[in-house]
Design a protein around this motif. Sequence first.
Motif, PDB file in Angstrom:
ATOM      1  N   GLN A 117       0.830  -1.204   0.000  1.00 32.72           N
ATOM      2  CA  GLN A 117       0.000   0.000   0.000  1.00 32.72           C
ATOM      3  C   GLN A 117       0.864   1.253   0.000  1.00 32.72           C
ATOM      4  N   THR A 118       1.938   1.225   0.799  1.00 36.23           N
ATOM      5  CA  THR A 118       2.830   2.383   0.827  1.00 36.23           C
ATOM      6  C   THR A 118       3.514   2.584  -0.519  1.00 36.23           C
ATOM      7  N   LYS A 119       3.957   1.490  -1.129  1.00 34.28           N
ATOM      8  CA  LYS A 119       4.572   1.600  -2.460  1.00 34.28           C
ATOM      9  C   LYS A 119       3.573   2.144  -3.476  1.00 34.28           C
ATOM     10  N   GLU A 120       2.338   1.669  -3.408  1.00 35.68           N
ATOM     11  CA  GLU A 120       1.318   2.174  -4.334  1.00 35.68           C
ATOM     12  C   GLU A 120       1.103   3.675  -4.139  1.00 35.68           C
ATOM     13  N   ARG A 121       1.084   4.105  -2.871  1.00 37.40           N
ATOM     14  CA  ARG A 121       0.896   5.526  -2.623  1.00 37.40           C
ATOM     15  C   ARG A 121       2.100   6.333  -3.101  1.00 37.40           C
ATOM     16  N   TYR A 122       3.313   5.804  -2.861  1.00 35.98           N
ATOM     17  CA  TYR A 122       4.501   6.482  -3.380  1.00 35.98           C
ATOM     18  C   TYR A 122       4.496   6.497  -4.915  1.00 35.98           C
ATOM     19  N   GLN A 123       4.088   5.399  -5.510  1.00 37.11           N
ATOM     20  CA  GLN A 123       4.030   5.346  -6.975  1.00 37.11           C
ATOM     21  C   GLN A 123       2.997   6.326  -7.511  1.00 37.11           C
ATOM     22  N   ALA A 124       1.836   6.373  -6.837  1.00 35.43           N
ATOM     23  CA  ALA A 124       0.817   7.335  -7.258  1.00 35.43           C
ATOM     24  C   ALA A 124       1.328   8.760  -7.098  1.00 35.43           C
ATOM     25  N   LEU A 125       2.059   9.023  -6.007  1.00 35.48           N
ATOM     26  CA  LEU A 125       2.627  10.350  -5.801  1.00 35.48           C
ATOM     27  C   LEU A 125       3.675  10.657  -6.865  1.00 35.48           C
ATOM     28  N   SER A 126       4.463   9.638  -7.237  1.00 33.73           N
ATOM     29  CA  SER A 126       5.456   9.847  -8.302  1.00 33.73           C
ATOM     30  C   SER A 126       4.771  10.165  -9.628  1.00 33.73           C
ATOM     31  N   PHE A 127       3.711   9.415  -9.922  1.00 33.17           N
ATOM     32  CA  PHE A 127       2.962   9.701 -11.146  1.00 33.17           C
ATOM     33  C   PHE A 127       2.353  11.103 -11.092  1.00 33.17           C
ATOM     34  N   GLU A 128       1.844  11.468  -9.937  1.00 35.27           N
ATOM     35  CA  GLU A 128       1.269  12.808  -9.794  1.00 35.27           C
ATOM     36  C   GLU A 128       2.344  13.872  -9.979  1.00 35.27           C
ATOM     37  N   THR A 129       3.547  13.607  -9.443  1.00 32.27           N
ATOM     38  CA  THR A 129       4.654  14.564  -9.607  1.00 32.27           C
ATOM     39  C   THR A 129       5.033  14.696 -11.080  1.00 32.27           C
ATOM     40  N   GLN A 130       5.158  13.559 -11.747  1.00 30.29           N
ATOM     41  CA  GLN A 130       5.484  13.608 -13.176  1.00 30.29           C
ATOM     42  C   GLN A 130       4.389  14.304 -13.971  1.00 30.29           C
ATOM     43  N   THR A 131       3.154  14.003 -13.649  1.00 25.42           N
ATOM     44  CA  THR A 131       2.042  14.648 -14.352  1.00 25.42           C
ATOM     45  C   THR A 131       2.050  16.156 -14.124  1.00 25.42           C
ATOM     46  N   ALA A 132       2.290  16.547 -12.837  1.00 25.67           N
ATOM     47  CA  ALA A 132       2.349  17.975 -12.542  1.00 25.67           C
ATOM     48  C   ALA A 132       3.508  18.627 -13.278  1.00 25.67           C
ATOM     49  N   GLY A 164       0.431  34.523 -16.201  1.00 29.79           N
ATOM     50  CA  GLY A 164       0.156  33.081 -16.283  1.00 29.79           C
ATOM     51  C   GLY A 164       1.396  32.259 -15.954  1.00 29.79           C
ATOM     52  N   VAL A 165       2.561  32.742 -16.421  1.00 30.12           N
ATOM     53  CA  VAL A 165       3.800  32.021 -16.130  1.00 30.12           C
ATOM     54  C   VAL A 165       4.085  32.045 -14.624  1.00 30.12           C
ATOM     55  N   LYS A 166       3.895  33.227 -14.013  1.00 26.85           N
ATOM     56  CA  LYS A 166       4.115  33.298 -12.567  1.00 26.85           C
ATOM     57  C   LYS A 166       3.121  32.413 -11.812  1.00 26.85           C
ATOM     58  N   THR A 167       1.868  32.431 -12.269  1.00 30.42           N
ATOM     59  CA  THR A 167       0.871  31.578 -11.617  1.00 30.42           C
ATOM     60  C   THR A 167       1.232  30.094 -11.753  1.00 30.42           C
ATOM     61  N   ALA A 168       1.690  29.722 -12.935  1.00 25.51           N
ATOM     62  CA  ALA A 168       2.108  28.335 -13.152  1.00 25.51           C
ATOM     63  C   ALA A 168       3.290  27.983 -12.263  1.00 25.51           C
ATOM     64  N   ASP A 169       4.228  28.941 -12.116  1.00 25.13           N
ATOM     65  CA  ASP A 169       5.370  28.675 -11.244  1.00 25.13           C
ATOM     66  C   ASP A 169       4.918  28.499  -9.786  1.00 25.13           C
ATOM     67  N   LEU A 170       4.019  29.396  -9.339  1.00 29.17           N
ATOM     68  CA  LEU A 170       3.528  29.293  -7.967  1.00 29.17           C
ATOM     69  C   LEU A 170       2.744  27.993  -7.757  1.00 29.17           C
ATOM     70  N   GLU A 171       1.893  27.662  -8.735  1.00 28.22           N
ATOM     71  CA  GLU A 171       1.136  26.414  -8.601  1.00 28.22           C
ATOM     72  C   GLU A 171       2.057  25.202  -8.585  1.00 28.22           C
ATOM     73  N   TYR A 172       3.080  25.199  -9.392  1.00 30.79           N
ATOM     74  CA  TYR A 172       4.006  24.070  -9.410  1.00 30.79           C
ATOM     75  C   TYR A 172       4.782  23.976  -8.089  1.00 30.79           C
ATOM     76  N   ALA A 173       5.230  25.163  -7.589  1.00 27.74           N
ATOM     77  CA  ALA A 173       5.943  25.159  -6.302  1.00 27.74           C
ATOM     78  C   ALA A 173       5.016  24.680  -5.177  1.00 27.74           C
ATOM     79  N   LEU A 174       3.743  25.156  -5.207  1.00 24.01           N
ATOM     80  CA  LEU A 174       2.786  24.692  -4.195  1.00 24.01           C
ATOM     81  C   LEU A 174       2.527  23.191  -4.323  1.00 24.01           C
ATOM     82  N   GLY A 175       2.454  22.697  -5.540  1.00 26.43           N
ATOM     83  CA  GLY A 175       2.279  21.262  -5.760  1.00 26.43           C
ATOM     84  C   GLY A 175       3.454  20.459  -5.223  1.00 26.43           C
ATOM     85  N   ILE A 176       4.672  21.037  -5.408  1.00 22.63           N
ATOM     86  CA  ILE A 176       5.857  20.352  -4.880  1.00 22.63           C
ATOM     87  C   ILE A 176       5.764  20.251  -3.363  1.00 22.63           C
ATOM     88  N   LYS A 177       5.383  21.363  -2.700  1.00 17.82           N
ATOM     89  CA  LYS A 177       5.245  21.327  -1.239  1.00 17.82           C
ATOM     90  C   LYS A 177       4.156  20.337  -0.807  1.00 17.82           C
TER      91      LYS A 177
END
Length: 467
Positions: free
Chosen positions: A153-168, A300-313
């Motif tokens: 389950q932990t690996k699946e969650r890490y894998q899902a998080l990795s996929f989410e990171t790549q998607t983001a 839009g570029v700044k918003t995308a940067d902020l959204e990406y940084a927030l997604g990373i956090k």
Amino acid sequence: MDSFEMYGELMNQYDSLLPPGEIRKKILDTALMGLESKGGGGGGGGSSGPDWDVVADLQHRQAMNSYDYDWENTQRQYNHMLLQNEAQKHDQLVQHTYQTAQQKQQWMFTNAQQEQKYNAEMAAFNKSERLFDWQVDMNHISVNMARDEQLAQTKERYQALSFETQTAALQYGAKKTDLSLQGLGADLDISSKRTAGQRKKQGLTIDQQTKRGQAAAQSVEDTVKGMQVAGQVEAKGQAGGSATKQYQSIVAQSSRLQAAKAYELNRSDLATRLALNGVDQTMAEQEAASNLSNAKIGAGVKTADLEYALGIKQRDATKLSIGSAHDRANKKIAHDQYAANVQADFNRMSQPTMGIPIPKPLEIPMATILDPIVPVKGKPPVWGAGMGAGPSSAGSTAAGGIGAGAMTVGGAMMGAAAMPAATFGVTAVNAAGAGVALGAAPGLGFLGPVGLGLMAVGGIGMAAGWW
């Protein structure tokens, strides 16, 4: 049979079943009857009295009979007591053997019961130990399965998080690329519009210059035509007022044409300036729109940067949360395993013990049975012992003779009657606690055997409560 023979016969009745009192009464009655028959009657009748030697002989004879009888009876009683002791010893040995065997059997049975109980408890304990081992193994297997499931389950969650990171990251890159392309497109569009405005301005300027050149050429042509007309007038030789009027008309016509051309040029210049101003206004508006579009793209570029940084956090926090949840799950699994093992240990049986050894039965004591002492034969009766001078009357003589004979017989047997109980009986101290003189009634161990004389008979009767 005379009275003395009857008297001797009655002396043998000590072994009778009659009470000693009756025997004594009969003996006294028989003695009195014999004396009366010898003396010729009782009462106040006078006679010469009995022959005391004969009486002494009879008395001595009777005493010897009693003496011999008592000695034989004593030996018989002694042998009987020895036989009774042997029988009692044999019975005591049999009873001792039986009781010892019974105690041993009871001890063995009790030990067998204790051993059987211990074996049953050990069997239950061994089964409990096997169940405990199985339960611990099952708990270990369950823990491994739970940990594998939690790890998956932990690996699946890490894998899902990795996929989410790549998607983001892909979405962020695509959005920035799109915004960059939009900015580049806006720059190209404004540049194209700038070029088009410049070209339009250049075209308007060229058109205006062309019109001015055409107007200048037309003015020169008109001037030349006027000069030609003036020359033609001079060539015709016209002079005077007509020539002047014709010249003035030509000049006026040329002026009118120049004025018209100048007016058209002015109007054309004004239209060109207005068109140029329109082009400049359009280009300014396009510049403003391009600047606004670039500003939006930058935002839009700044918003995308902020959204990406927030997604990373957020993804970092999610990663920490997954790790913490995994640790908590492992701790809970370990706690559940410990609780299950504790419960399994609680259900275990304590190891049984054989218990306190059952003491062996004590040796049953054997009673000490003493054989009677060997009887000693007393001295025989003395002839004439106890005889004395009788009274003058026959009755008193007879009464005195009987009394003396009774005392003589009793006195002769006093030694046998007064013998201790150990002589004719055995005081056996055994488990029953019986103290009985064998060959005599209970409680009469101090007495001699039956037939030991009047004193013995009287003592037995009084001890038994017969009188």
